[in-house]
Design a protein around this motif. Structure first.
Motif, mmCIF file in Angstrom:
data_model
loop_
_atom_site.group_PDB
_atom_site.id
_atom_site.type_symbol
_atom_site.label_atom_id
_atom_site.label_comp_id
_atom_site.label_asym_id
_atom_site.label_seq_id
_atom_site.Cartn_x
_atom_site.Cartn_y
_atom_site.Cartn_z
ATOM 1 N N LYS A 335 0.740 -1.423 0.002
ATOM 2 C CA LYS A 335 0.042 0.017 -0.282
ATOM 3 C C LYS A 335 0.876 1.357 0.030
ATOM 4 C CE LYS A 335 -4.188 1.452 0.630
ATOM 5 N NZ LYS A 335 -4.859 1.294 1.893
ATOM 6 N N GLN A 340 -3.586 5.358 -1.391
ATOM 7 C CA GLN A 340 -4.472 5.768 0.029
ATOM 8 C C GLN A 340 -5.240 6.953 -0.203
ATOM 9 O OE1 GLN A 340 -4.453 3.619 3.238
ATOM 10 N NE2 GLN A 340 -6.390 4.688 2.891
ATOM 11 N N GLU A 434 -9.659 -1.178 -0.891
ATOM 12 C CA GLU A 434 -9.609 -0.443 0.185
ATOM 13 C C GLU A 434 -11.049 -0.851 1.085
ATOM 14 O OE1 GLU A 434 -8.195 2.050 3.125
ATOM 15 O OE2 GLU A 434 -7.387 1.527 1.329
#
Length: 523
Positions: A335, A340, A434
């Motif tokens: 990640k 993000q 996510e």
């Protein structure tokens, strides 16, 4: 009357808004774009009496210049059309990305063109007639040579495009449409030369005939060469490959992408018993190295380019911490704060807690400490909108397995599956999720690589449904994500993602670079 003659054909495809010799992400000069192509066409026009110039689609979308035109200057002439009018092309073909900005932008572009748009297989649902222009045109050349040019477009567009952008249109099969029109044109018009321009590519290896992708109908050029009698030259595109070859006696070309090269065809003809026969067909691709830009085009673009540059350099927001991408591969394996950030934007905008995105391009560098529009558009280069789908746990698992195919293991080392690199790079078809936790085991057989999928700490329930936000391309099954096709749409967010990112920075001037480690990729 001469007994020998020749025709020169020049063509572009997948220009994607590249008018200027510049890479907008860095503002570096580059040997690309229509300003350079215009100079070449001018020069060849002076030398060749029988010249045909064609564009094969994906013309009006793809650069910040065009995003800026659509957002701020759409009431003015479309710059890509203005340039093609000045170059004096004979015809263009509708590409799939022509629809990205919606109905009005495309209709305006077609209306502003001093050349016809061909797409024999895109019909008006009500009338059954071709929507954007004639299916084909006839060019009567010097020496009495008659040339037919027919255009078709990949009919896979409804699998990618926002439904509002293609309202009232019927996309007929490109192969069967072309087959039927070639037959009609040969019978009715009796041309000496028949050129087919197809915004689509090849579904098989040109050497071996082996399939290179699932037969969805997205690309049918191999089948066209193999099964349609009467095509002399097939101009292709869409896959962004660089090709010039002969297949089943059909001369084929494909000139790459973003105005990096153009195709040139030379046809030699001889008159026998009162009829012209093609005695030689040659095709080549040429780049724009050592080509000066055409001054008329540069002058025409001056105001629009200057406005685009000002827009691109506006600081939009700030990053606290490190959101730069050093290795695209690492950003997909573990990640990354930039990923993000995109997930956070999608979650805030949609109000759901499961989100899907991808790193769209290996040229993406992420965000530095000051973020400008230039940074946003160079990292998010597609005008995607968002959709919220209702998906079963089973469909989510299937989509994760599809993403997991991106990796393979060589000598106990994790690498990218070669089919995502060639014949066309498709790194954007690897998704990261996510709002759920999961692990990919790249050594496991395809279809059983993803384990330990949890949502809010509980195992994913294959029988219940979850709301998931993702871009419109993926939401329609684009990238062979068939498990996402025709799923219930809970919400459509009809603002493109660049706009959503900009709006997010307006609300949160400074964004912290952080990650929630919710997935792992293991050998």
């Amino acid at each position: 009357m001469h007994t020998q003659s020749s025709i020169t054909l020049l063509y572009t495809s997948d220009i994607h808004g590249n008018a200027m010799p510049i890479l907008y992400g860095t503002n570096e000069e580059a040997p690309i774009g229509l300003a350079k192509y215009a100079a070449i066409v001018k020069q060849i026009r002076q030398q060749e009496e029988n010249l045909i110039v064609i564009d094969n689609g994906d013309l009006i979308q793809g650069t910040p210049l065009m995003t800026h035109h659509v957002k701020e200057h759409h009431h003015k002439e479309n710059p890509m059309i203005g340039i093609m009018n000045r170059i004096g092309i004979d015809a263009s073909v509708i590409g799939n990305h022509e629809f990205n900005f919606g109905e009005k932008i495309l209709t305006d572009a077609v209306n502003q063109s001093s050349f016809p748009w061909l797409s024999a297989n895109i019909l008006n649902k009500s009338t059954g007639e071709t929507q954007f222009g004639p299916p084909y045109i006839i060019k009567n050349m010097k020496d009495g040579i008659k040339v037919a040019i027919v255009g078709v477009t990949t009919h896979y567009i409804p699998n990618w495009e926002a439904p509002a952008h293609i309202r009232g249109l019927q996309f007929e099969d490109a192969f069967t449409t072309l087959q039927s029109w070639v037959k009609k044109i040969r019978e009715i018009e009796k041309p000496d030369v028949l050129i087919a321009s197809y915004h689509g590519g090849f579904e098989r290896d040109l050497e071996t005939g082996e399939p290179t992708e699932p037969f969805t109908g997205e690309n049918q050029a191999y089948q066209m060469c193999e099964q349609i009698k009467g095509i002399d030259v097939l101009l292709t595109g869409h896959q962004h490959r660089q090709l010039h070859d002969t297949l089943h006696d059909v001369l084929i070309l494909q000139p790459g992408k973003n105005g990096q090269a153009y195709g040139k065809v030379h046809l030699a003809l001889e008159k026998k018993n009162g009829e012209w026969d093609i005695t030689e067909k040659r095709g080549a691709l040429h780049t724009f190295e050592n080509t000066e830009s055409d001054k008329e085009i540069i002058d025409y673009m001056l105001d629009m380019e200057s406005s685009t540059q000002q827009w691109l350099d506006q600081p939009i927001g700030f990053i606290e911490g490190d959101m730069t991408i050093k290795s695209p591969f690492e950003a997909r394996v573990k990640k990354h704060p930039f990923i993000q950030f995109i997930q956070n934007v999608q979650i805030v905008e949609s109000g759901v807690d499961i989100s899907v995105t991808s790193l769209l391009n290996n040229a993406s560098t992420g965000f530095g400490s000051v973020v400008t529009m230039r940074d946003i558009v160079s990292n998010y280069m597609y005008p995607n909108t968002l959709a919220v789908l209702e998906l079963t746990g089973e469909a989510i698992k299937a989509a994760l397995e599809k993403s997991a195919e991106y990796f393979t293991v060589v000598n106990n080392k994790l690498v990218v599956n070669p089919s995502y690199i060639a014949p066309k790079p498709q790194h954007y078809n690897y998704d990261m999720w996510e709002g759920i936790e999961y692990t990919i085991h790249a050594s496991n057989p395809v279809g059983s690589r993803v384990t330990a999928i949890t949502y809010h700490g509980e195992p994913l329930d294959y029988h219940r449904t979850y709301q998931v936000v993702l871009n419109n391309y993926r939401a329609s099954g684009g990238g062979n994500y068939d498990m996402l096709k025709n799923k219930p749409i809970i919400q459509e967010i009809q603002k493109d993602t660049v706009e959503l990112i900009r709006a997010y920075f307006e609300k949160h001037k400074t964004v912290k670079a952080n990650v929630k480690d919710n997935f792992r990729v293991l050998v």
